[in-house]
Scaffold this motif. Structure first.
Motif, PDB file in Angstrom:
ATOM      1  N   PRO A   1       0.829  -1.204   0.000  1.00 46.95           N
ATOM      2  CA  PRO A   1       0.000   0.000   0.000  1.00 46.95           C
ATOM      3  C   PRO A   1       0.866   1.258   0.000  1.00 46.95           C
ATOM      4  O   PRO A   1       1.877   1.330   0.703  1.00 46.95           O
ATOM      5  CB  PRO A   1      -0.820  -0.108   1.283  1.00 46.95           C
ATOM      6  CG  PRO A   1      -0.086  -1.046   2.159  1.00 46.95           C
ATOM      7  CD  PRO A   1       0.713  -1.951   1.256  1.00 46.95           C
ATOM      8  N   LEU A   2       0.429   2.254  -0.818  1.00 49.55           N
ATOM      9  CA  LEU A   2       1.145   3.520  -0.897  1.00 49.55           C
ATOM     10  C   LEU A   2       0.321   4.671  -0.328  1.00 49.55           C
ATOM     11  O   LEU A   2       0.835   5.502   0.409  1.00 49.55           O
ATOM     12  CB  LEU A   2       1.518   3.826  -2.350  1.00 49.55           C
ATOM     13  CG  LEU A   2       2.327   2.757  -3.086  1.00 49.55           C
ATOM     14  CD1 LEU A   2       2.503   3.142  -4.545  1.00 49.55           C
ATOM     15  CD2 LEU A   2       3.667   2.537  -2.404  1.00 49.55           C
ATOM     16  N   ILE A   3      -0.938   4.716  -0.702  1.00 46.63           N
ATOM     17  CA  ILE A   3      -1.826   5.789  -0.263  1.00 46.63           C
ATOM     18  C   ILE A   3      -3.261   5.289  -0.373  1.00 46.63           C
ATOM     19  O   ILE A   3      -3.593   4.513  -1.271  1.00 46.63           O
ATOM     20  CB  ILE A   3      -1.614   7.078  -1.093  1.00 46.63           C
ATOM     21  CG1 ILE A   3      -2.571   8.192  -0.668  1.00 46.63           C
ATOM     22  CG2 ILE A   3      -1.675   6.822  -2.563  1.00 46.63           C
ATOM     23  CD1 ILE A   3      -2.339   9.527  -1.370  1.00 46.63           C
ATOM     24  N   ASP A   4      -4.130   5.711   0.536  1.00 53.44           N
ATOM     25  CA  ASP A   4      -5.552   5.400   0.420  1.00 53.44           C
ATOM     26  C   ASP A   4      -6.357   6.500   1.102  1.00 53.44           C
ATOM     27  O   ASP A   4      -5.818   7.296   1.861  1.00 53.44           O
ATOM     28  CB  ASP A   4      -5.897   4.014   0.972  1.00 53.44           C
ATOM     29  CG  ASP A   4      -5.389   3.782   2.376  1.00 53.44           C
ATOM     30  OD1 ASP A   4      -5.905   4.448   3.306  1.00 53.44           O
ATOM     31  OD2 ASP A   4      -4.490   2.949   2.548  1.00 53.44           O
ATOM     32  N   GLY A   5      -7.638   6.534   0.763  1.00 49.16           N
ATOM     33  CA  GLY A   5      -8.511   7.541   1.347  1.00 49.16           C
ATOM     34  C   GLY A   5      -9.878   7.545   0.700  1.00 49.16           C
ATOM     35  O   GLY A   5     -10.252   6.607  -0.010  1.00 49.16           O
ATOM     36  N   ARG A   6     -10.614   8.636   0.952  1.00 46.69           N
ATOM     37  CA  ARG A   6     -11.959   8.823   0.394  1.00 46.69           C
ATOM     38  C   ARG A   6     -12.007  10.181  -0.284  1.00 46.69           C
ATOM     39  O   ARG A   6     -11.305  11.105   0.134  1.00 46.69           O
ATOM     40  CB  ARG A   6     -13.019   8.774   1.481  1.00 46.69           C
ATOM     41  CG  ARG A   6     -13.158   7.412   2.132  1.00 46.69           C
ATOM     42  CD  ARG A   6     -14.180   7.435   3.251  1.00 46.69           C
ATOM     43  NE  ARG A   6     -15.468   7.964   2.854  1.00 46.69           N
ATOM     44  CZ  ARG A   6     -16.521   7.240   2.498  1.00 46.69           C
ATOM     45  NH1 ARG A   6     -16.436   5.941   2.504  1.00 46.69           N
ATOM     46  NH2 ARG A   6     -17.655   7.804   2.173  1.00 46.69           N
ATOM     47  N   ALA A   7     -12.849  10.312  -1.297  1.00 51.27           N
ATOM     48  CA  ALA A   7     -12.973  11.577  -2.020  1.00 51.27           C
ATOM     49  C   ALA A   7     -14.424  11.823  -2.404  1.00 51.27           C
ATOM     50  O   ALA A   7     -15.184  10.882  -2.640  1.00 51.27           O
ATOM     51  CB  ALA A   7     -12.114  11.552  -3.279  1.00 51.27           C
ATOM     52  N   ILE A   8     -14.775  13.100  -2.469  1.00 51.08           N
ATOM     53  CA  ILE A   8     -16.079  13.515  -2.992  1.00 51.08           C
ATOM     54  C   ILE A   8     -15.817  14.313  -4.257  1.00 51.08           C
ATOM     55  O   ILE A   8     -14.978  15.223  -4.277  1.00 51.08           O
ATOM     56  CB  ILE A   8     -16.860  14.365  -1.972  1.00 51.08           C
ATOM     57  CG1 ILE A   8     -17.143  13.556  -0.718  1.00 51.08           C
ATOM     58  CG2 ILE A   8     -18.169  14.871  -2.598  1.00 51.08           C
ATOM     59  CD1 ILE A   8     -17.810  14.357   0.393  1.00 51.08           C
ATOM     60  N   VAL A   9     -16.540  13.961  -5.310  1.00 48.88           N
ATOM     61  CA  VAL A   9     -16.403  14.621  -6.604  1.00 48.88           C
ATOM     62  C   VAL A   9     -17.763  15.191  -7.003  1.00 48.88           C
ATOM     63  O   VAL A   9     -18.768  14.478  -6.973  1.00 48.88           O
ATOM     64  CB  VAL A   9     -15.935  13.615  -7.682  1.00 48.88           C
ATOM     65  CG1 VAL A   9     -15.828  14.270  -9.039  1.00 48.88           C
ATOM     66  CG2 VAL A   9     -14.617  12.976  -7.283  1.00 48.88           C
ATOM     67  N   MET A  10     -17.792  16.484  -7.355  1.00 45.55           N
ATOM     68  CA  MET A  10     -19.002  17.125  -7.893  1.00 45.55           C
ATOM     69  C   MET A  10     -18.901  17.081  -9.410  1.00 45.55           C
ATOM     70  O   MET A  10     -17.849  17.373  -9.976  1.00 45.55           O
ATOM     71  CB  MET A  10     -19.115  18.577  -7.435  1.00 45.55           C
ATOM     72  CG  MET A  10     -19.378  18.737  -5.959  1.00 45.55           C
ATOM     73  SD  MET A  10     -20.950  18.076  -5.405  1.00 45.55           S
ATOM     74  CE  MET A  10     -22.073  19.256  -6.093  1.00 45.55           C
ATOM     75  N   LEU A  11     -20.000  16.751 -10.053  1.00 41.78           N
ATOM     76  CA  LEU A  11     -20.022  16.624 -11.508  1.00 41.78           C
ATOM     77  C   LEU A  11     -20.883  17.707 -12.133  1.00 41.78           C
ATOM     78  O   LEU A  11     -21.973  18.007 -11.641  1.00 41.78           O
ATOM     79  CB  LEU A  11     -20.561  15.245 -11.897  1.00 41.78           C
ATOM     80  CG  LEU A  11     -19.820  14.068 -11.279  1.00 41.78           C
ATOM     81  CD1 LEU A  11     -20.555  12.778 -11.571  1.00 41.78           C
ATOM     82  CD2 LEU A  11     -18.397  14.028 -11.780  1.00 41.78           C
TER      83      LEU A  11
END
Length: 109
Positions: free
Chosen positions: A91-101
């Motif tokens: 593992p290098l990096i992980d997380g959560r994201a919110i994207v508006m379209l």
């Protein structure tokens, strides 16, 4: 060596968020195609949360990076993703994201 996100001769692990965002954009386009609707024309990375940098840099992680994104929720105008980058199973990096379209940009008056 010619990656435009390099700074001071190194590619920091946080650059992996950009790689994940690109994968999210590709996923959004593929989902739109499968639904038979036009793909989003613009997207904004609104927030990233619970990001864990398991390494300090990506340029010494290995030759092949694996980028995984998973859509946890999608209501048509925004999506919530979990993401992870790894190299050779590490593992290098992980997380959560919110994207508006297709959100209209705010204009100063």
């Amino acid at each position: 060596p010619d990656n435009p996100m390099r700074e001071a001769g190194r590619l920091g692990a946080a650059a992996g968020i950009e790689y994940a965002a690109q994968a999210m954009a590709l996923h959004g386009a593929l989902v739109a195609e499968a639904r038979g609707v036009p793909p989003p024309t613009i997207g904004f990375l609104v927030s990233v949360r619970a990001v864990v940098l398991h390494v300090s840099r990506l340029d010494d992680a290995g030759e092949r990076l694996t980028v995984q994104v998973h859509s946890d929720a999608d209501n048509g105008d925004h999506s919530i993703y979990t993401f992870a980058l790894s190299a050779d199973g590490r593992p290098l990096i992980d997380g959560r994201a919110i994207v508006m379209l297709d959100a209209a940009p705010l204009l100063a008056s």
